[in-house]
Design an enzyme around this catalytic site. Structure first.
Site, PDB file in Angstrom:
ATOM      1  N   GLY A 115       0.778  -1.273  -0.031  1.00 54.60           N
ATOM      2  CA  GLY A 115      -0.112  -0.021  -0.126  1.00 54.60           C
ATOM      3  C   GLY A 115       0.789   1.120  -0.086  1.00 54.60           C
TER       4      GLY A 115
ATOM      5  N   GLN B  87       2.971   9.935   0.993  1.00 53.48           N
ATOM      6  CA  GLN B  87       4.103   9.209   0.946  1.00 53.48           C
ATOM      7  C   GLN B  87       5.187   9.299  -0.292  1.00 53.48           C
ATOM      8  OE1 GLN B  87       2.369   5.476   2.139  1.00 53.48           O
ATOM      9  NE2 GLN B  87       4.394   5.181   3.066  1.00 53.48           N
TER      10      GLN B  87
ATOM     11  N   CYS C  20       5.901  -0.190   7.109  1.00 54.44           N
ATOM     12  CA  CYS C  20       5.654   0.944   6.327  1.00 54.44           C
ATOM     13  C   CYS C  20       6.653   1.230   5.461  1.00 54.44           C
ATOM     14  CB  CYS C  20       5.157   2.216   7.010  1.00 54.44           C
ATOM     15  SG  CYS C  20       4.840   3.596   6.122  1.00 54.44           S
ATOM     16  N   LEU C  21       6.503   1.389   4.022  1.00 50.20           N
ATOM     17  CA  LEU C  21       7.573   1.912   3.000  1.00 50.20           C
ATOM     18  C   LEU C  21       8.206   3.225   3.534  1.00 50.20           C
ATOM     19  CD1 LEU C  21       5.980   1.221  -0.356  1.00 50.20           C
ATOM     20  CD2 LEU C  21       7.730  -0.228   0.993  1.00 50.20           C
TER      21      LEU C  21
ATOM     22  N   HIS D   9      -4.341   1.379   7.508  1.00 52.52           N
ATOM     23  CA  HIS D   9      -2.797   1.905   7.653  1.00 52.52           C
ATOM     24  C   HIS D   9      -2.967   3.212   6.614  1.00 52.52           C
ATOM     25  CE1 HIS D   9       1.514   1.205   7.619  1.00 52.52           C
ATOM     26  NE2 HIS D   9       1.344   2.304   6.796  1.00 52.52           N
ATOM     27  N   GLU D  10      -3.308   2.889   5.335  1.00 53.37           N
ATOM     28  CA  GLU D  10      -3.246   3.806   4.522  1.00 53.37           C
ATOM     29  C   GLU D  10      -4.113   4.876   4.726  1.00 53.37           C
ATOM     30  OE1 GLU D  10      -0.867   3.542   2.596  1.00 53.37           O
ATOM     31  OE2 GLU D  10      -0.440   1.376   2.974  1.00 53.37           O
TER      32      GLU D  10
ATOM     33  N   HIS E 177      -2.659   7.338   6.849  1.00 55.93           N
ATOM     34  CA  HIS E 177      -1.722   8.176   6.503  1.00 55.93           C
ATOM     35  C   HIS E 177      -2.173   9.669   5.953  1.00 55.93           C
ATOM     36  CE1 HIS E 177       2.185   6.243   6.209  1.00 55.93           C
ATOM     37  NE2 HIS E 177       1.718   5.239   5.504  1.00 55.93           N
TER      38      HIS E 177
END
Ligand code: NI
Length: 155
Positions: free
Chosen positions: A46, A51, A88-89, A130-131, A134
């Protein structure tokens, strides 16, 4: 399509609230294409607009059952609880157990502005939460379970 740079933890932009998408134009389509390419290249499941430095309420996701694009997403229903390790990226190398709903329902627009409804359980529910977090400047490390279960019980 082009790869975009993924911002990391130290960048204060990750704490900002993203703005609603109002224009469903070519720029949005390019952003979504680039985000998907960037996510796949990084082996992520995701990625949110912020991000890649874009404070727009957009998310791409693929938990293994195909690409989903979410524009202006909202969680409309959630049920139950699940415990699992999350990453997380934008926070490379850190994985912590978090508590998320077991199932969620999400309403979002597609790249053309059409409203769609999605359901997710397990990893997919976790990823939706999670997304969408963000988009409000919330990171999974904020939701770290202070009392994680010992590893062997996590199977
Ligand atoms: Ni993330």
């Amino acid at each position: 399509m082009a790869l975009r740079k993924v911002v990391t933890k130290e960048d204060p932009i990750l704490r900002k609230k993203s703005r609603k998408v109002e224009k469903f134009d070519e720029k949005l389509a390019t952003l979504l294409d680039d985000m998907a390419e960037t996510m796949y290249a990084a082996d992520g499941v995701g990625l949110a607009g912020v991000q890649v430095g874009m404070l727009r309420r957009v998310v791409v996701m693929d938990v293994g059952d195909g690409l989903i694009e979410l524009v202006n997403p909202e969680i409309t229903e959630e049920e139950g609880e699940q415990f699992a390790e999350e990453g997380c990226l934008s926070i490379p190398g850190e994985y912590y157990e978090t508590i998320r709903p077991a199932t969620v329902k999400v309403k979002a627009q597609d790249r053309n502005g059409q409203w769609c409804v999605y359901k997710g359980e397990g990893l997919k529910a976790r990823c939706f939460c999670h997304e969408i977090d963000h988009l409000d400047g919330v990171l999974f490390i904020d939701k770290k379970n202070p009392n994680p279960k010992p590893k062997e019980e996590n199977e």
